[in-house]
Design a protein around this motif. Structure first.
Motif: not given
Length: 571
Positions: A388, A392, A403, A412, A423
């Motif tokens: 992850i 990112l 997500m 995250c 997000y």
């Protein structure tokens, strides 16, 4: 009520007049998108929506996916989206998306076709008790009259008008209209005029009372340690500047999660779990506030919930307009039913003298935890956490990041938010059942930005019908962390130590490439950091106007143990 007359240029539409009226009322209220699932009982609705030149019809076969798709559309646009299905079990499949919309204050207009009342419980096919179907998870519910006479059509119009206003008025949310329809269902007629009745009354001016202003002033001025906790918010909120002004008082700590979409690295603490992990047990009481103010929606961090329940603030306020009252930290004193912006404007206008260095203490913990985070990530072996991190790190600019639940969104939150990234996550109910469908709906509404979805393997497979539609585009990129099961159950203590651990983790071999082949999706895979970094640029390149899936295989890697080592590094 205001009577208007619509001239649809001799529009060919359903012969059932109150259904034709329903569609026109939707349009007059600004509803321009309707998600349709095919069926027979809802044929009049499909015909009328399709006939109207101002309506975009979106055809989604799977009703569960359709509800989440509609939720994504509404979240992206901020407008009410309609959805309609046939009778029987079909409307039951809407339920997970409706519940998510209710807990997230997202406006949906649910139009369920039904058999006439006299046929319910009489052995007729596709007939169940649909009235009050979503009773516990809906802002309001209505039922239209069956085959109203000409003089009674206006009563049906009034119901539709009221329902749409209810969905869009604060607090926003889903509203259900059940619609009994008798055969014939497919007859059409040419309309020259279509009289309808609409009202646009929508008073959302909710502010602070004089008594509440006195309460805020008293609580704010006497509290040495103040903490504002920001949960899930829609991107584009103008709350950030007001919070920065509030944070100029060093006695105010501001904690935000990535799903708040509010960023300021000088003033705010962005990774709550990291900051809490670095605070020593003996120092914990010094980080407990006298005054806790929560704004926004759901909080991801279980650690901060446990912290506030253990160290209850003297004063706990909730600010915002919600569909129901909640006391997450079991210490609520008052709810201010106004926008956070109005609340902060009043607070920032108070003449105050800084009473402590409380905000700086939290920020120092945040900064120190960030250093330890970077040190660990730079040397950690390949795992869910570092995969992850790499995803990112390589995200393009101006991205909507979606997500999935459960472990992905928690991973995250351990990383500082990225500038230019919005997000999103279904944290109303926090289920895994519609993450991809929601993101795909969102991407359909926001075609200007790239929409990247990070999902676990179970969440991806559970919602694979999100790919079964004609609205997928090159602006959708899906990363699947395939750790062979529910990774969250390897992390949390209860199931990870249980003799029935395998039943919770539920490992199962999944053929993600096969799913991609079925739906004509571009497929990439990686099983190491080197391969991941080698393929990820190709993954983001536009190809044949179709979405892409990147499967990152971590099944043989003890990601849960690596995460535990990560948190041990803070102590």
């Amino acid at each position: 009520m205001i009577q208007t007359t619509f001239v649809p240029e001799f529009m060919q539409t359903t012969k059932i007049s109150h259904i034709a009226h329903l569609v026109e009322i939707c349009v007059q209220h600004g509803i321009t998108q309707v998600v349709v699932s095919p069926g027979s009982r809802n044929a009049p609705l499909i015909i009328a929506f399709d006939a109207h030149p101002s309506i975009e019809i979106i055809l989604i076969h799977d009703e569960r996916s359709a509800a989440f798709f509609a939720l994504g559309l509404a979240e992206a646009s901020g407008k009410t989206v309609a959805l309609t299905c046939t009778s029987g079990s079909a409307p039951l499949n809407y339920a997970p998306g409706i519940v998510e919309a209710y807990y997230r204050n997202i406006p949906l207009l649910i139009l369920t076709a039904d058999r006439p009342a006299e046929l319910v419980d009489q052995g007729d096919g596709q007939t169940i008790r649909q009235k009050n179907l979503y009773a516990n998870y809906i802002k309001a519910q209505y039922e239209l009259p069956n085959q109203p006479k000409k003089e009674d059509v206006s009563s049906a119009d009034n119901i539709v008008n009221k329902a749409i206003l209810e969905a869009s008025n604060f607090p926003k949310g889903p509203v259900h209209i059940n619609i009994p329809l008798a055969e014939p269902l497919y007859e059409t007629t040419t309309l020259e005029t279509l009289p309808v009745f609409t009202s646009n009354e929508n008073d959302n001016a909710i502010g602070l009372t004089d008594e509440e202003k006195l309460l805020i002033e008293s609580g704010w001025l006497k509290s040495e340690r103040k903490l504002i906790l920001i949960g899930q918010l829609t991107s584009g909120s103008d709350l950030k500047d007001l919070l920065i002004a509030t944070a100029n008082d060093p006695s105010v700590a501001i904690l935000v999660e990535n799903t708040s979409n509010i960023q300021n690295f000088q003033k705010f603490c962005h990774s709550i779990d990291r900051a809490l992990a670095i605070i020593s047990p003996e120092d914990i009481p010094a980080f407990a506030p006298d005054l806790l103010i929560s704004m926004g929606g759901a909080i991801v961090s279980k650690r901060i919930k446990a912290f506030f329940r253990m160290h209850k603030p003297k004063i706990n306020w909730r600010v915002g307009i919600f569909n129901f009252e909640e006391d997450t930290y079991q210490s609520l004193k008052h709810s201010f039913k106004c926008s956070p912006n109005k609340f902060l404007r009043f607070v920032n206008g108070l003449e105050t003298v800084p009473m402590s260095n409380f905000g700086n203490k939290w920020k120092q913990a945040d900064l120190l935890s960030n250093e330890k985070h970077d040190d660990f990530i730079s040397t950690a072996p390949f795992s869910d956490l570092t995969a992850i991190a790499d995803v990112l790190e390589t995200l393009p600019v101006n991205v909507n990041l979606h997500m999935s639940n459960s472990s992905v969104v928690r991973y995250c939150q351990l990383f500082n938010p990225l500038l230019g990234v919005n997000y999103y996550c279904n944290r109303g109910v926090s289920g895994i059942d519609g993450s991809t469908s929601t993101a795909v709906g969102f991407a359909h509404a926001d075609k200007e930005r790239l929409n990247v979805i990070i999902s676990g393997d179970l969440s991806f497979m559970y919602d694979s019908n999100a790919l079964w539609n004609n609205y997928l585009d090159k602006n959708i990129k899906i990363v699947v962390i395939n750790n062979n099961g529910g990774g969250i159950f390897k992390i949390i203590d209860g199931p990870s130590k249980s003799d029935q651990r395998e039943l919770f983790v539920a490992p199962i071999e999944t053929n993600i490439q096969g799913i991609c082949n079925t739906f004509n999706i571009n497929y990439f895979k990686a099983d190491s950091k080197e391969v991941l970094l080698d393929v990820i640029d190709s993954f983001y390149i536009e190809k044949n106007n179709r979405p892409s899936v990147l499967e990152i295989k971590t099944a043989e890697i003890p990601s849960d143990q690596i995460l535990k080592q990560y948190f041990k590094g803070f102590s």
